[in-house]
Write a protein that holds these residues in place. Structure first.
Motif, PDB file in Angstrom:
ATOM      1  N   HIS A  31       0.993  -1.098  -0.002  1.00  0.00           N
ATOM      2  CA  HIS A  31       0.070   0.052  -0.068  1.00  0.00           C
ATOM      3  C   HIS A  31       0.919   1.275  -0.202  1.00  0.00           C
ATOM      4  O   HIS A  31       0.235   2.298  -0.443  1.00  0.00           O
ATOM      5  N   THR A  32       1.859   1.220   0.626  1.00  0.00           N
ATOM      6  CA  THR A  32       2.876   2.473   0.383  1.00  0.00           C
ATOM      7  C   THR A  32       3.458   2.634  -0.923  1.00  0.00           C
ATOM      8  O   THR A  32       4.107   3.596  -1.070  1.00  0.00           O
ATOM      9  N   GLY A  33       3.340   1.756  -1.963  1.00  0.00           N
ATOM     10  CA  GLY A  33       3.717   2.083  -3.186  1.00  0.00           C
ATOM     11  C   GLY A  33       3.223   3.114  -3.714  1.00  0.00           C
ATOM     12  O   GLY A  33       3.864   4.086  -4.612  1.00  0.00           O
ATOM     13  N   VAL A  34       1.971   3.602  -3.508  1.00  0.00           N
ATOM     14  CA  VAL A  34       1.185   4.731  -3.877  1.00  0.00           C
ATOM     15  C   VAL A  34       1.795   5.994  -3.075  1.00  0.00           C
ATOM     16  O   VAL A  34       2.254   6.952  -4.041  1.00  0.00           O
ATOM     17  N   ASP A  35       2.221   5.971  -2.015  1.00  0.00           N
ATOM     18  CA  ASP A  35       2.851   7.023  -1.411  1.00  0.00           C
ATOM     19  C   ASP A  35       4.230   7.482  -2.180  1.00  0.00           C
ATOM     20  O   ASP A  35       4.627   8.711  -2.206  1.00  0.00           O
ATOM     21  N   ILE A  36       5.076   6.465  -2.330  1.00  0.00           N
ATOM     22  CA  ILE A  36       6.186   6.577  -2.833  1.00  0.00           C
ATOM     23  C   ILE A  36       6.007   7.283  -4.527  1.00  0.00           C
ATOM     24  O   ILE A  36       6.814   8.046  -4.927  1.00  0.00           O
ATOM     25  N   PHE A  37       4.966   6.774  -5.185  1.00  0.00           N
ATOM     26  CA  PHE A  37       4.869   7.333  -6.452  1.00  0.00           C
ATOM     27  C   PHE A  37       4.630   8.845  -6.404  1.00  0.00           C
ATOM     28  O   PHE A  37       5.203   9.706  -7.076  1.00  0.00           O
ATOM     29  N   PHE A  38       3.763   9.146  -5.285  1.00  0.00           N
ATOM     30  CA  PHE A  38       3.510  10.605  -5.213  1.00  0.00           C
ATOM     31  C   PHE A  38       4.680  11.340  -4.766  1.00  0.00           C
ATOM     32  O   PHE A  38       4.963  12.577  -5.243  1.00  0.00           O
ATOM     33  N   LEU A  39       5.604  10.881  -3.807  1.00  0.00           N
ATOM     34  CA  LEU A  39       6.661  11.444  -3.469  1.00  0.00           C
ATOM     35  C   LEU A  39       7.588  11.838  -4.767  1.00  0.00           C
ATOM     36  O   LEU A  39       8.115  13.015  -4.929  1.00  0.00           O
ATOM     37  N   ILE A  40       7.844  10.445  -5.509  1.00  0.00           N
ATOM     38  CA  ILE A  40       8.529  10.766  -6.794  1.00  0.00           C
ATOM     39  C   ILE A  40       7.950  11.637  -7.855  1.00  0.00           C
ATOM     40  O   ILE A  40       8.891  12.445  -8.356  1.00  0.00           O
ATOM     41  N   SER A  41       6.674  11.874  -8.170  1.00  0.00           N
ATOM     42  CA  SER A  41       6.026  12.770  -8.738  1.00  0.00           C
ATOM     43  C   SER A  41       6.690  14.211  -8.442  1.00  0.00           C
ATOM     44  O   SER A  41       6.938  15.034  -9.362  1.00  0.00           O
ATOM     45  N   GLY A  42       6.398  14.388  -7.127  1.00  0.00           N
ATOM     46  CA  GLY A  42       6.857  15.773  -6.729  1.00  0.00           C
ATOM     47  C   GLY A  42       8.371  16.128  -6.828  1.00  0.00           C
ATOM     48  O   GLY A  42       8.806  17.023  -7.266  1.00  0.00           O
ATOM     49  N   HIS A  79      -3.833   8.966   8.785  1.00  0.00           N
ATOM     50  CA  HIS A  79      -3.113   7.957   7.773  1.00  0.00           C
ATOM     51  C   HIS A  79      -2.479   8.707   6.767  1.00  0.00           C
ATOM     52  O   HIS A  79      -2.682   9.929   6.298  1.00  0.00           O
ATOM     53  N   ASN A  80      -1.136   8.266   6.301  1.00  0.00           N
ATOM     54  CA  ASN A  80      -0.401   8.785   5.326  1.00  0.00           C
ATOM     55  C   ASN A  80       0.669   9.862   5.972  1.00  0.00           C
ATOM     56  O   ASN A  80       1.984   9.756   5.550  1.00  0.00           O
ATOM     57  N   ALA A  81       0.241  10.542   6.826  1.00  0.00           N
ATOM     58  CA  ALA A  81       1.104  11.694   7.257  1.00  0.00           C
ATOM     59  C   ALA A  81       2.325  11.008   8.138  1.00  0.00           C
ATOM     60  O   ALA A  81       3.408  11.468   8.014  1.00  0.00           O
ATOM     61  N   TRP A  82       1.975   9.962   8.722  1.00  0.00           N
ATOM     62  CA  TRP A  82       2.923   9.241   9.592  1.00  0.00           C
ATOM     63  C   TRP A  82       4.076   8.568   8.746  1.00  0.00           C
ATOM     64  O   TRP A  82       5.142   8.301   9.183  1.00  0.00           O
ATOM     65  N   LEU A  83       3.656   8.479   7.516  1.00  0.00           N
ATOM     66  CA  LEU A  83       4.598   7.754   6.414  1.00  0.00           C
ATOM     67  C   LEU A  83       5.589   8.629   5.831  1.00  0.00           C
ATOM     68  O   LEU A  83       6.563   8.330   5.253  1.00  0.00           O
ATOM     69  N   LEU A  84       5.183  10.133   5.956  1.00  0.00           N
ATOM     70  CA  LEU A  84       6.361  10.967   5.351  1.00  0.00           C
ATOM     71  C   LEU A  84       7.647  10.794   5.829  1.00  0.00           C
ATOM     72  O   LEU A  84       8.580  10.686   4.863  1.00  0.00           O
ATOM     73  N   PRO A  85       8.107  10.503   7.088  1.00  0.00           N
ATOM     74  CA  PRO A  85       9.432  10.550   7.562  1.00  0.00           C
ATOM     75  C   PRO A  85      10.150   9.333   6.807  1.00  0.00           C
ATOM     76  O   PRO A  85      11.229   9.228   6.425  1.00  0.00           O
ATOM     77  N   ALA A  86       9.245   8.079   6.653  1.00  0.00           N
ATOM     78  CA  ALA A  86       9.606   6.804   6.103  1.00  0.00           C
ATOM     79  C   ALA A  86       9.809   6.849   4.916  1.00  0.00           C
ATOM     80  O   ALA A  86      11.041   6.514   4.208  1.00  0.00           O
ATOM     81  N   THR A  87       8.888   7.448   4.231  1.00  0.00           N
ATOM     82  CA  THR A  87       9.077   7.499   2.595  1.00  0.00           C
ATOM     83  C   THR A  87      10.181   8.456   2.177  1.00  0.00           C
ATOM     84  O   THR A  87      11.022   8.490   1.373  1.00  0.00           O
TER      85      THR A  87
END
Length: 359
Positions: free
Chosen positions: A37-48, A235-243
């Motif tokens: 599920h974190t794959g989408v978060d990585i996609f969005f970060l890469i887009s930015g 949800h997702n905000a906690w993933l920011l440091p990890a991603t």
């Protein structure tokens, strides 16, 4: 080019593939593949990151930026959406959703307008298109900031980051009931902002030391793997440091000489958009194939079928549709490809040295 960023694109797409393998009901593997599920978060970060990286050394106009994004995103997505709608219209059989799509849903899907489906999901006709709705909104905002920035990275990036963070915070505080407002204020949009800030830092020569990069890489990967199993609010905000640590460490390692330059992996990174869009057809087929074997063998059969089929299908679509159609549209509109697209094509074709396409 940033080789490791292409690798991350391939990885993020494959993570989403495993999510949908886990969604096959009779496999009972949902918990096993929740890390995807974190794959989408990585996609969005890469887009930015990529959006900033694409204008770093060669500033572009807002119009050129929008044209490149439309050329990259729209043809394949529209073709898929039209195909799904045509099947439903001609045969009365819904693909990728529980109910038959309507004409208003069709037009909203093509125009990237979020809407609430009868099944309660805010998704277009093709369910994975919800990420593209967010991407297109981000592109529109970034284009406005490019016009405002007039060639300055700081004047382009910081207003865009400020708007994104403000929208996310207001969404968390106000909890809007409106479908569009709730959709666009999801905390996952902070990944766009983080990617932009990281790209600015990269452009300024900031990198993580090699030793720290390796530590951050493994620690952040471990956290992303267990995160979907944790009950954490916002949800997702906690993933920011990890991603951020994960992507930042991978990019920094390339600066320290640790770059993955395998042509097949780079090709898969280039075809990651096609892999993301078309893999559900492979996982749907894997559902039927794996159902024909015993319970013990069902999961490995599903994986061994879905992953290679999805990868081969994506590469074929990338070469047979995505690249030629993109090149044709650029010729017709007299619009030059972005720096990132040119570097990607040059490396895969072996037409440029690492020095000429680095950076």
């Amino acid at each position: 080019m940033l080789y490791n960023l292409q690798v991350l694109r391939a990885l993020a797409a494959l993570m989403v593939v495993f999510v949908h393998i886990g969604a096959i009901e009779h496999l009972h593997a949902d918990r096993m593949f929740r890390f995807g599920h974190t794959g989408v978060d990585i996609f969005f970060l890469i887009s930015g990151f990529v959006m900033v990286h694409s204008i770093w050394k060669k500033p572009v106009t807002a119009g050129n930026f929008v044209a490149n994004r439309i050329t990259r995103i729209v043809p394949l997505y529209w073709a898929l959406t039209m195909g799904i709608f045509a099947v439903a219209l001609l045969f009365g059989y819904p693909l990728m959703q529980a109910s038959l799509p309507t004409w208003p849903e069709f037009w909203k899907s093509l125009l990237f307008i979020p809407f609430l489906r009868p099944d309660g999901n805010v998704q277009p006709i093709f369910f994975l298109g919800w990420t593209l709705n967010m991407e297109m909104a981000f592109y529109a905002l970034f284009a406005a900031c490019v016009a405002f920035g007039k060639g300055s990275l700081d004047r382009t990036i910081w207003p865009c980051v400020t708007v994104i963070v403000t929208i996310a915070v207001l969404g968390a505080v106000l909890q809007p009931a409106d479908v569009a407002l709730k959709f666009y204020s999801s905390p996952i949009i902070l990944q766009f902002a983080l990617g932009m800030v990281m790209a600015l830092a990269y452009a300024r020569g900031m990198v993580i030391p090699a030793g720290a990069s390796w530590v951050l890489l493994f620690v952040s990967a471990a956290f992303m793997a267990i995160y979907p199993h944790l009950r954490i609010g916002f949800h997702n905000a906690w993933l920011l440091p990890a991603t951020g640590a994960f992507v930042g460490s991978v990019i920094s390692l390339e600066r320290h000489g640790w770059a993955i330059q395998n042509k097949f992996i780079l090709l898969l990174g280039a075809a990651s958009y096609a892999l993301y869009l078309f893999h559900p057809f492979a996982t749907a087929a894997a559902d039927r194939v794996s159902a024909k074997v015993g319970n013990f063998a069902a999961l490995p059969v599903a994986i061994l079928f879905a992953v290679p089929v999805a990868v081969i299908l994506a590469i074929l679509i990338h070469w047979a549709f995505e690249r030629p159609v993109g090149n044709l549209l650029r010729r017709l509109t007299h619009n030059a490809p972005s720096v990132v697209d040119r570097q990607e094509s040059a490396v895969l074709a072996g037409e440029a040295s690492e020095e000429k396409v680095s950076g």
